[in-house]
Design a protein around this motif. Structure first.
Motif, PDB file in Angstrom:
ATOM      1  N   GLU A  53     -50.831 -41.675  17.963  1.00  0.00           N
ATOM      2  CA  GLU A  53     -52.066 -42.440  17.981  1.00  0.00           C
ATOM      3  C   GLU A  53     -52.266 -43.183  16.661  1.00  0.00           C
ATOM      4  N   ALA A  79     -43.492 -32.831  17.086  1.00  0.00           N
ATOM      5  CA  ALA A  79     -44.277 -33.975  17.559  1.00  0.00           C
ATOM      6  C   ALA A  79     -44.032 -35.198  16.697  1.00  0.00           C
ATOM      7  N   SER A  93     -46.077 -28.956  14.222  1.00  0.00           N
ATOM      8  CA  SER A  93     -46.380 -30.382  14.122  1.00  0.00           C
ATOM      9  C   SER A  93     -45.147 -31.261  13.987  1.00  0.00           C
ATOM     10  N   TYR A  97     -49.270 -37.488  17.156  1.00  0.00           N
ATOM     11  CA  TYR A  97     -49.283 -37.696  18.600  1.00  0.00           C
ATOM     12  C   TYR A  97     -49.003 -39.151  18.968  1.00  0.00           C
TER      13      TYR A  97
END
Length: 224
Positions: free
Chosen positions: A220, A198, A195, A218
């Motif tokens: 978002e 990212a 993770s 991500y």
């Protein structure tokens, strides 16, 4: 990012903070990262300087600020969280409530206030949050104190942004997903090594963006 970029990572003894420091150094950043007095897995190298800090101690924060007075950073990232179990709020002792709120909400913002002037104009200040702090996503029972502490963290970061709206810093709350850490437990779907690359992608992409954003790994938007 170029190898002249500098990051200060608070809370990198292990888990997500450690993975963040390692990923930044892998990408060529020069990193200063802190570990608690009890130690951890953080190891110094040519591109990684290690400092000692118990973040809940204002005295240690002030001492760190003095030691870093000649440094300037493109990124200040604060990572801190504890979880004291899955009690309904009516069963949470007052001292437990205080401990979790000080560690998860008060101390990260106090850290930003103490160290923010080390961040260059156009730099980024970021805090590791969680979608557990999203009020609109709180639709399943459990972990009420932890959720409340992360919601408090998010609200305090919003207040910080309001007070420092014109400082030119990008401000981010990051939800790293549910990871296999001491906090996230062994059944989590992600590992920190999966993770955090990212997360660093998001940090690099958002550099220079105005205002405050609450984003997942991500990129978002996480609803408040």
């Amino acid at each position: 990012m170029s190898d002249t970029s500098h990051a200060l990572v608070i809370g990198a003894s292990r888990g997500l903070g450690l993975a963040l420091a390692n990923e930044l150094t892998r990408r060529g950043w020069q990193v200063t990262a802190t570990t608690r007095n009890s130690g951890g897995d953080l190891r110094p190298s040519a591109s990684l300087q290690v400092e000692s800090l118990e973040m809940t101690s204002p005295e240690q924060l002030s001492a760190l600020r003095e030691r870093l007075s000649g440094h300037r950073f493109d990124l200040l990232f604060v990572n801190a969280a504890i979880n004291r179990g899955n009690l309904p709020i009516g069963e949470v002792p007052a001292d437990m409530f205080t401990e979790v709120m000080i560690t998860n909400a008060l101390s990260p913002l106090r850290t930003l206030e103490t160290l923010r002037d080390l961040v260059v104009p156009g730099g980024t200040v970021a805090i590791m949050s969680s979608d557990q702090g999203s009020i609109s996503r709180n639709t399943e029972p459990g972990y009420e104190l932890y959720k409340a502490s992360k919601a408090a963290l998010n609200q305090l970061m919003r207040s910080y942004t309001t007070r420092h709206a014109n400082d030119g810093h990008t401000k981010l709350l990051i939800d790293p997903g549910h990871n296999k850490t001491a906090l996230g437990g062994p059944d989590a779907p992600l590992t920190a090594e999966e993770s955090l690359p990212a997360v660093v992608d998001v940090l690099e992409k958002q550099a220079g963006a105005p205002g405050l954003q609450f984003l997942d790994l991500y990129g978002e938007v996480v609803p408040w």
